[in-house]
Scaffold this motif. Structure first.
Motif, mmCIF file in Angstrom:
data_model
loop_
_atom_site.group_PDB
_atom_site.id
_atom_site.type_symbol
_atom_site.label_atom_id
_atom_site.label_comp_id
_atom_site.label_asym_id
_atom_site.label_seq_id
_atom_site.Cartn_x
_atom_site.Cartn_y
_atom_site.Cartn_z
ATOM 1 N N ASP A 151 18.185 56.444 46.649
ATOM 2 C CA ASP A 151 18.828 55.949 45.429
ATOM 3 C C ASP A 151 19.278 57.098 44.535
ATOM 4 O O ASP A 151 20.379 57.064 43.961
ATOM 5 C CB ASP A 151 17.870 55.041 44.662
ATOM 6 N N LEU A 152 18.444 58.109 44.411
ATOM 7 C CA LEU A 152 18.784 59.247 43.567
ATOM 8 C C LEU A 152 19.959 60.022 44.150
ATOM 9 O O LEU A 152 20.860 60.462 43.415
ATOM 10 C CB LEU A 152 17.557 60.155 43.418
ATOM 11 N N ALA A 153 19.992 60.180 45.461
ATOM 12 C CA ALA A 153 21.070 60.933 46.107
ATOM 13 C C ALA A 153 22.419 60.239 45.979
ATOM 14 O O ALA A 153 23.469 60.892 46.091
ATOM 15 C CB ALA A 153 20.737 61.159 47.577
ATOM 16 N N GLU A 154 22.415 58.932 45.731
ATOM 17 C CA GLU A 154 23.665 58.186 45.597
ATOM 18 C C GLU A 154 24.220 58.228 44.181
ATOM 19 O O GLU A 154 25.294 57.684 43.919
ATOM 20 C CB GLU A 154 23.432 56.732 46.024
ATOM 21 N N GLN A 155 23.504 58.879 43.270
ATOM 22 C CA GLN A 155 23.939 58.956 41.880
ATOM 23 C C GLN A 155 24.706 60.252 41.620
ATOM 24 O O GLN A 155 24.557 61.248 42.334
ATOM 25 C CB GLN A 155 22.727 58.877 40.947
ATOM 26 N N GLU A 156 25.522 60.219 40.570
ATOM 27 C CA GLU A 156 26.160 61.442 40.099
ATOM 28 C C GLU A 156 25.117 62.275 39.360
ATOM 29 O O GLU A 156 24.224 61.725 38.724
ATOM 30 C CB GLU A 156 27.323 61.094 39.154
ATOM 31 N N PRO A 157 25.213 63.582 39.428
ATOM 32 C CA PRO A 157 26.241 64.390 40.098
ATOM 33 C C PRO A 157 25.894 64.787 41.534
ATOM 34 O O PRO A 157 26.523 65.654 42.112
ATOM 35 C CB PRO A 157 26.269 65.635 39.209
ATOM 36 N N TYR A 158 24.875 64.123 42.128
ATOM 37 C CA TYR A 158 24.375 64.550 43.430
ATOM 38 C C TYR A 158 25.218 64.051 44.601
ATOM 39 O O TYR A 158 25.347 64.724 45.624
ATOM 40 C CB TYR A 158 22.927 64.068 43.608
ATOM 41 N N VAL A 159 25.791 62.862 44.467
ATOM 42 C CA VAL A 159 26.392 62.187 45.600
ATOM 43 C C VAL A 159 27.526 62.979 46.247
ATOM 44 O O VAL A 159 27.737 62.890 47.467
ATOM 45 C CB VAL A 159 26.874 60.773 45.202
ATOM 46 N N ALA A 160 28.216 63.773 45.480
ATOM 47 C CA ALA A 160 29.312 64.565 46.058
ATOM 48 C C ALA A 160 28.801 65.564 47.093
ATOM 49 O O ALA A 160 29.533 65.961 48.002
ATOM 50 C CB ALA A 160 30.063 65.305 44.954
ATOM 51 N N HIS A 161 27.533 65.938 46.973
ATOM 52 C CA HIS A 161 26.946 66.917 47.888
ATOM 53 C C HIS A 161 26.109 66.253 48.986
ATOM 54 O O HIS A 161 25.968 66.808 50.083
ATOM 55 C CB HIS A 161 26.061 67.894 47.114
ATOM 56 N N THR A 162 25.549 65.100 48.689
ATOM 57 C CA THR A 162 24.603 64.473 49.616
ATOM 58 C C THR A 162 25.236 63.406 50.489
ATOM 59 O O THR A 162 24.590 62.904 51.425
ATOM 60 C CB THR A 162 23.439 63.838 48.841
ATOM 61 N N ARG A 163 26.471 63.052 50.223
ATOM 62 C CA ARG A 163 27.129 62.027 51.034
ATOM 63 C C ARG A 163 27.244 62.499 52.488
ATOM 64 O O ARG A 163 27.749 63.571 52.771
ATOM 65 C CB ARG A 163 28.516 61.729 50.470
ATOM 66 N N GLY A 164 26.747 61.692 53.414
ATOM 67 C CA GLY A 164 26.881 62.014 54.828
ATOM 68 C C GLY A 164 25.794 62.891 55.410
ATOM 69 O O GLY A 164 25.862 63.227 56.596
ATOM 70 N N VAL A 165 24.770 63.272 54.618
ATOM 71 C CA VAL A 165 23.704 64.097 55.192
ATOM 72 C C VAL A 165 22.865 63.252 56.151
ATOM 73 O O VAL A 165 22.869 62.019 56.090
ATOM 74 C CB VAL A 165 22.797 64.701 54.095
ATOM 75 N N ALA A 166 22.146 63.923 57.020
ATOM 76 C CA ALA A 166 21.313 63.225 57.995
ATOM 77 C C ALA A 166 20.184 62.485 57.297
ATOM 78 O O ALA A 166 19.519 63.022 56.407
ATOM 79 C CB ALA A 166 20.736 64.222 58.993
ATOM 80 N N VAL A 167 19.966 61.238 57.691
ATOM 81 C CA VAL A 167 18.836 60.456 57.209
ATOM 82 C C VAL A 167 18.173 59.803 58.418
ATOM 83 O O VAL A 167 18.850 59.346 59.340
ATOM 84 C CB VAL A 167 19.260 59.390 56.179
ATOM 85 N N PRO A 168 16.853 59.759 58.449
ATOM 86 C CA PRO A 168 16.163 59.190 59.616
ATOM 87 C C PRO A 168 16.171 57.669 59.580
ATOM 88 O O PRO A 168 16.251 57.041 58.524
ATOM 89 C CB PRO A 168 14.743 59.748 59.460
ATOM 90 N N ALA A 169 16.066 57.062 60.753
ATOM 91 C CA ALA A 169 15.993 55.603 60.879
ATOM 92 C C ALA A 169 15.351 55.267 62.218
ATOM 93 O O ALA A 169 15.416 56.049 63.173
ATOM 94 C CB ALA A 169 17.376 54.972 60.779
#
Length: 265
Positions: A151-169
């Protein structure tokens, strides 16, 4: 520890080993269900720093034990152990042994590959008839340790940098069981939730920053990363409050042990 090639993050063996005992317990529970008696070849895909792979050599001292990991940092640490195991850098999706192996293990690795369900038949093809495929993946991705970071990574100003990073599932045990049973295997699949009692400053952050949150943190530039970390820590402290005996981190894990049809070794 294997990660898709689009993720530029680097693994830190020291941070990963901070909770080595807690991270190692699922591995022991996994291999305890592998009933191979005298395997000739044993492979650990996603061997990390080698501390757990060495246990495979201890259990089957006459076997040729091979560890593979995509992280050069992890393999360098593993090679420094001098424990009788051969370690190499490589991507498990491209791994092909010279001959089918008797025991194929993957511990807390497949969750980094979005396509790992489709990859399982290929991995099973690398196992000898009567051999064993055993893997364990985290199943806690809807817990606060992950949802807060997401949730935090999807917020500004972080999302421009964190979009598309690897996430486990990962998937539920029944999904893995159905797939491998459909391929003719005898399958033992289960899940366990461990209650890890952690101590020290911001212990849940220390845990996740060595694994699931690491790609997100490394995607952020200096300055912004520190801001993200402070907010992340604060939210984790609320979600996982300090108790008299420490901070309790519930951790669900999914286990699968499949025996391939054929002569048993």
């Amino acid at each position: 520890m294997i990660t898709p090639p689009r993720t530029p993050h680097r693994w830190d063996p020291d941070r990963y080993l901070t909770y080595a005992d807690e991270r190692g317990r699922p591995f022991l529970d996994l291999i305890a269900r592998v009933a191979a008696t005298a395997p000739r070849t044993v492979v650990d895909l996603g061997c990390g720093p080698g501390n757990l792979t060495a246990l495979l050599h201890e259990r089957w001292p006459d076997a040729d034990v091979h560890g593979l990991d995509s992280s050069a940092e992890m393999v360098e640490r593993a090679r420094g152990r001098d424990d009788g195991v051969r370690y190499d850098v490589g991507d498990l999706r491209a791994w092909r042994p010279e001959a089918p192996v008797d025991v194929l293990v993957s511990n807390a690795t497949l969750q980094w590959l979005p396509e790992h369900l489709e990859l399982l038949p290929q991995l099973l093809d690398q196992v000898a008839d009567g051999g064993w495929l055993a893997f364990q993946v985290p199943g806690n991705f809807e817990e606060p340790s992950h949802t807060i970071r997401r949730d935090l990574a999807e917020q500004e100003p972080y999302v421009a940098h964190t979009r598309g990073v690897a996430v486990p599932a990962s998937h539920d045990p029944a999904t893995y069981l159905d797939l491998l049973a459909g391929l003719g295997c005898e399958v033992d699949a289960w899940e366990t939730t461990y209650l890890h009692v952690l101590t020290g400053p911001d212990p849940v952050f220390t845990w996740v920053s060595g694994t699931g949150a690491r790609p997100t943190l490394q995607a952020l530039p200096d300055g912004l990363r520190e801001r993200f970390e402070e907010e992340f820590k604060a939210r984790l402290r609320t979600a996982y409050p300090e108790r008299p005996h420490g901070v309790v981190l519930p951790f669900r894990r999914v286990f699968v042990v499949a025996r391939k049809a054929g002569a048993v070794r």
